[in-house]
Enzyme design. Structure first.
Site: not given
Ligand code: UT7
Length: 337
Positions: A115, A262, A292
């Site tokens: 990134c 980014h 992204n």
């Molecule tokens: O460019 C490289 C650097 N990367 C970044 O900067 C990314 C940084 N992180 C993020 O942008 C976020 O952490 C994500 C967008 C990847 C994920 O969002 P989050 O709000 O942190 O969600 P989470 O990983 O804590 O997951 C929350 C819930 C989980 O379900 P439970 O365990 O609460 O039942 C996941 O399984 O959301 C679920 N989940 C989804 N649900 C529907 C994870 N991905 C998805 C999805 N659709 N695509």
């Protein structure tokens, strides 16, 4: 001393538009979840039946940048290609792009900084220009993520965020007494956090890079991310590195005309704005359209910001910042000549 001046930009995304609703058909996700958690509404992926590599996308972006600069490919004396998704294991996409541009001896370098690839590339271009090693540089960020994503529900946290695309920037060393070019750059890495976002296989550290006992759909063949951990690092490290680059450049935040971060997650960039107490119109967002695109995300945003007239006039100051796999993070302040 010469200043490194951005002469022009160009960008390219493949024509295959993938909406969140398209993803709902293949994995357990929803448009609402993706928009609420990331801001992404759509992204572009290469034609899965084709053989489009990062250098092909980079080639299209480069043609536009060269045309906008009024340069022929033969004018270039250095090519830098930032990508985490090179066309093939080796040689690098920079070499492949160089050949596509009809060149046969211009040096070409790949940067593997994910990134922050564009930030590391811009700082490298500046160092080459200031040291006299090169004067007309093509810097490209290009990614084909889609062929390497886990398109099952298991990989949904990562798969919904990545898009394919490329952007290119022509950079020239210009002799001027004016304050212009890179005013400061601050780059960092912490390899201790490598496993927070990585694709582990194929791996040269194994006796066999494609181990027969590991199935091809093993999660280690796909990007795996500890999203919440990276999110927290981004919200903590980005304001810090931005302040570091402001201090180095000896300018105040209110002298920055536009921040181009980014495009990893709209919420990260909104939190950055709140932390810096900045109006949201000072921060550029286009993650809605492209997702992204990693090394391509900052130069695509730069290209669009310039096209929209939000930045690019003589004296305008832009601040680039990003954080991603490595971990790597950084910030560069650039002033238009
Ligand atoms: O460019 C490289 C650097 N990367 C970044 O900067 C990314 C940084 N992180 C993020 O942008 C976020 O952490 C994500 C967008 C990847 C994920 O969002 P989050 O709000 O942190 O969600 P989470 O990983 O804590 O997951 C929350 C819930 C989980 O379900 P439970 O365990 O609460 O039942 C996941 O399984 O959301 C679920 N989940 C989804 N649900 C529907 C994870 N991905 C998805 C999805 N659709 N695509």
């Amino acid at each position: 001393m010469k200043k490194s001046i951005i002469k022009s930009t160009g960008m390219f995304v493949p024509p295959n538009l993938i909406t969140n609703h398209d993803l709902e058909k293949i994995i357990d996700t929803s448009h609402e979840w993706i928009v609420q958690r990331t801001g992404i509404e759509q992204r572009y992926w290469i034609d899965p039946k084709g053989t489009t590599g990062a250098s092909d996308l980079g080639f299209e972006a480069s043609k536009m940048a060269l045309e906008n600069a009024g340069w022929a490919a033969q004018d270039l004396d250095f090519i830098i290609f930032a990508t985490l998704s090179p066309d093939i294991m080796f040689p690098g996409s920079g070499c492949l792009l160089q050949a596509k541009l009809g060149l046969d001896s211009t040096p070409a370098l790949d940067i593997r900084q994910q990134c922050t690839g564009f930030l590391y590339g811009l700082a490298t271009a500046d160092a080459y220009i200031k040291s006299g090693l090169a004067n007309k540089i093509l810097l490209v960020g290009g990614e084909v993520h889609s062929s390497g994503l886990d398109k099952t529900t298991r990989g949904r946290d990562v798969t919904v965020i990545f898009g394919d695309g490329a952007a290119a920037v022509c950079i020239e060393g210009v002799e001027t007494k004016k304050s212009a070019g890179l005013l400061s750059s601050s780059l960092h890495a912490d390899g201790n956090l490598a496993d927070a976002l990585m694709t582990e296989l194929p791996a040269s550290r194994l006796q066999c890079r494609f181990p027969k006992d590991i199935p091809v759909d093993d999660p280690r063949y796909f990007p795996v991310m500890d999203g919440p951990a990276i999110f927290k690092k981004a919200v903590r490290f980005l304001p810090k590195v931005i302040n570091e680059s402001l201090k180095k450049a000896q300018i105040d935040l209110d002298e920055i005309d536009l921040i181009i971060p980014h495009q990893a997650n709209m919420r990260i960039n909104q939190a950055l704005g709140q932390f810096l107490k900045l109006d949201d119109n000072k921060i550029f967002h286009n993650i809605q359209k492209y997702g992204n695109t990693t090394a391509a995300s900052i130069p695509i945003a730069l290209h669009e910001a310039m096209e929209q007239g939000r930045i690019g006039k003589s004296g305008d100051v832009v601040l680039f910042a990003g954080l991603g796999a490595g971990l790597t993070w950084g910030s560069i302040i650039y002033k238009f000549l």
